[in-house]
Design an enzyme around this catalytic site. Structure first.
Site, PDB file in Angstrom:
ATOM      1  NE  ARG A   1      -1.281  -1.991   3.333  1.00 16.33           N
ATOM      2  CZ  ARG A   1      -2.245  -2.869   3.529  1.00 16.33           C
ATOM      3  NH1 ARG A   1      -3.441  -2.476   3.832  1.00 16.33           N
ATOM      4  NH2 ARG A   1      -2.008  -4.148   3.427  1.00 16.33           N
ATOM      5  CB  THR A   2       3.859   2.419   1.813  1.00 19.34           C
ATOM      6  OG1 THR A   2       3.277   2.039   3.066  1.00 19.34           O
ATOM      7  CG2 THR A   2       4.576   3.737   1.987  1.00 19.34           C
TER       8      THR A   2
ATOM      9  CE  LYS B   1      23.622  -7.264 -11.419  1.00 21.38           C
ATOM     10  NZ  LYS B   1      23.580  -6.451 -12.633  1.00 21.38           N
TER      11      LYS B   1
ATOM     12  NE  ARG C   1       8.229   0.765   3.525  1.00 21.92           N
ATOM     13  CZ  ARG C   1       7.025   0.296   3.832  1.00 21.92           C
ATOM     14  NH1 ARG C   1       6.716  -0.965   3.563  1.00 21.92           N
ATOM     15  NH2 ARG C   1       6.118   1.080   4.376  1.00 21.92           N
TER      16      ARG C   1
ATOM     17  CG  HIS D   1       5.840   4.316   7.944  1.00 17.78           C
ATOM     18  ND1 HIS D   1       5.747   5.090   6.797  1.00 17.78           N
ATOM     19  CD2 HIS D   1       5.197   3.150   7.664  1.00 17.78           C
ATOM     20  CE1 HIS D   1       5.065   4.416   5.883  1.00 17.78           C
ATOM     21  NE2 HIS D   1       4.725   3.241   6.381  1.00 17.78           N
TER      22      HIS D   1
HETATM   23  C1  NCD Z   1       3.644  -0.629   8.052  1.00 23.05           C
HETATM   24  C2  NCD Z   1       5.122  -0.624   7.766  1.00 23.05           C
HETATM   25  O1  NCD Z   1       5.569  -1.010   6.693  1.00 23.05           O
HETATM   26  O2  NCD Z   1       5.842  -0.201   8.656  1.00 23.05           O
HETATM   27  N1  NCD Z   1       2.836  -0.855   6.950  1.00 23.05           N
HETATM   28  C3  NCD Z   1       2.567   0.121   6.077  1.00 23.05           C
HETATM   29  O3  NCD Z   1       3.340   1.001   5.810  1.00 23.05           O
HETATM   30  N2  NCD Z   1       1.348   0.085   5.531  1.00 23.05           N
HETATM   31  C4  NCD Z   1       3.288  -1.512   9.160  1.00 23.05           C
HETATM   32  C5  NCD Z   1       3.579  -2.962   9.022  1.00 23.05           C
HETATM   33  O4  NCD Z   1       4.301  -3.405   8.136  1.00 23.05           O
HETATM   34  O5  NCD Z   1       3.089  -3.690   9.877  1.00 23.05           O
END
Ligand code: NCD
Length: 320
Positions: free
Chosen positions: A57-58, A85, A107, A135
């Site tokens: 989703r992110t 690599k 990320r 986050h």
């Molecule tokens: C979160 C994450 O990646 O930190 N999820 C997200 O961003 N939707 C929480 C999770 O992974 O549990």
């Protein structure tokens, strides 16, 4: 406008007025997400999404947000990239920098990696989650969801439940909701509470029934098994019995309390599926919806700052 930062690396450095600026703009985007007018906002800009850790989703939300604002969006498949690599993060960053992106969404599994990268590139960097650290866009979308459901974002009683110690979502939320003067309760087994939890200024409970008493918001967290290197819980069954949110436990919260989860959800582990799907209690789908709006707002504000810095640099050059 009171958001002047060059990057969005975390909630920690933000002032409450900066948080409100992002939320107010996101509110406007949420009311009218698909308007063709928005396509001018990032027109001519390039956004690169670099996800060194899996995401559904992110990543989709950042991609959609960029496209709605008219950016050229590129997703780097980091799993298949030169990182595999042996290339270092900094070499990858410098390579990307040479392509002159305007916005970098990153990320990474290591806390602090996104901050480090932001020091090496000219683009505005957005942290889409770094290890157990922060986050920020998740906390902002959670805040917008709460503000829209409750009509305010202060003096609320908010329970954050479950795997606090491995969760960057919990950390960013604790900081944001604390800055906005809410009462925060952390509920979970002692093995999943971070060391030094007392410094967070939250009330800590290891019993759901007690911790949920009269709260306005119940925020559930996923058990982050990929970040556990040993036995933090006896079994998932036992965990669900003690800490999983079901109708019985939810009765202790206020009758109009909302239920949140950042996803991905483990139904029957941290939350009962029927609670998650109950449209009278659960705002989980709203969280996803607000995610796009918040990311549009964050990228809009960072792009304005980026343009302002570029103009200053040109002006400075002409004057010199
Ligand atoms: C979160 C994450 O990646 O930190 N999820 C997200 O961003 N939707 C929480 C999770 O992974 O549990």
């Amino acid at each position: 406008m009171t958001f002047r930062a060059p990057h969005l690396l975390g909630i920690e450095p933000l002032h409450p007025t900066e948080i409100t600026t992002v939320l107010d703009l996101a509110d406007q985007y949420a009311n009218d997400p698909g308007s063709p007018r928005h396509r001018e906002v990032l027109a001519g800009m390039t956004q690169i999404n670099m996800f060194f850790e899996n995401s559904t989703r992110t990543q989709a939300s950042f991609e959609l947000a960029g496209k709605r604002l008219g950016a050229d969006v590129m997703n780097m498949a980091m799993q298949a990239s030169s990182v595999k690599k042996g290339e270092t993060l900094i070499d990858t960053a410098l390579t990307l920098n040479a392509m002159h992106p305007d916005l970098l969404v990153v990320r990474h599994p290591h806390s602090g990696a996104v901050d480090l990268l932001s020091q090496k590139v000219n683009a505005a960097v957005l942290n889409a989650g770094d290890g157990k650290h922060e986050h920020p866009t998740q906390a902002l979308l959670d805040a917008l969801t709460i503000r829209r459901a409750k009509g305010r974002l202060h003096r609320l009683s908010i329970a954050i439940c479950g795997d606090i110690s491995h969760s960057r979502v919990a950390r960013s939320n604790i900081m944001l909701l604390g800055k906005m003067e809410n009462r925060i309760r952390l509920i979970g087994p002692p093995t999943l509470m971070p060391s030094g939890v007392a410094e967070f200024g939250c009330e800590v409970f290891d019993n759901m029934e007690e911790g949920l008493q009269d709260v306005d918001v119940v925020m559930m967290l996923r058990l982050q098994k990929e970040r556990m290197d040993g036995g933090f819980i006896p079994s998932e069954r036992e965990y669900y019995h003690r800490y999983g949110l079901d109708a019985e436990k939810l009765k202790h919260a206020k009758p109009d309390a909302i239920v949140m989860h950042p996803g991905p959800m483990n139904r029957g582990v941290e939350i009962d599926g029927t609670i998650a799907d109950d449209i009278n209690r659960s705002v989980i789908q709203t969280q996803v919806e607000m995610g796009v709006a918040v990311r549009m707002a964050a990228m809009d504000l960072l792009a304005r700052n980026l343009r302002a810095r570029r103009w200053e640099a040109i002006d400075g050059g002409v004057m010199a």
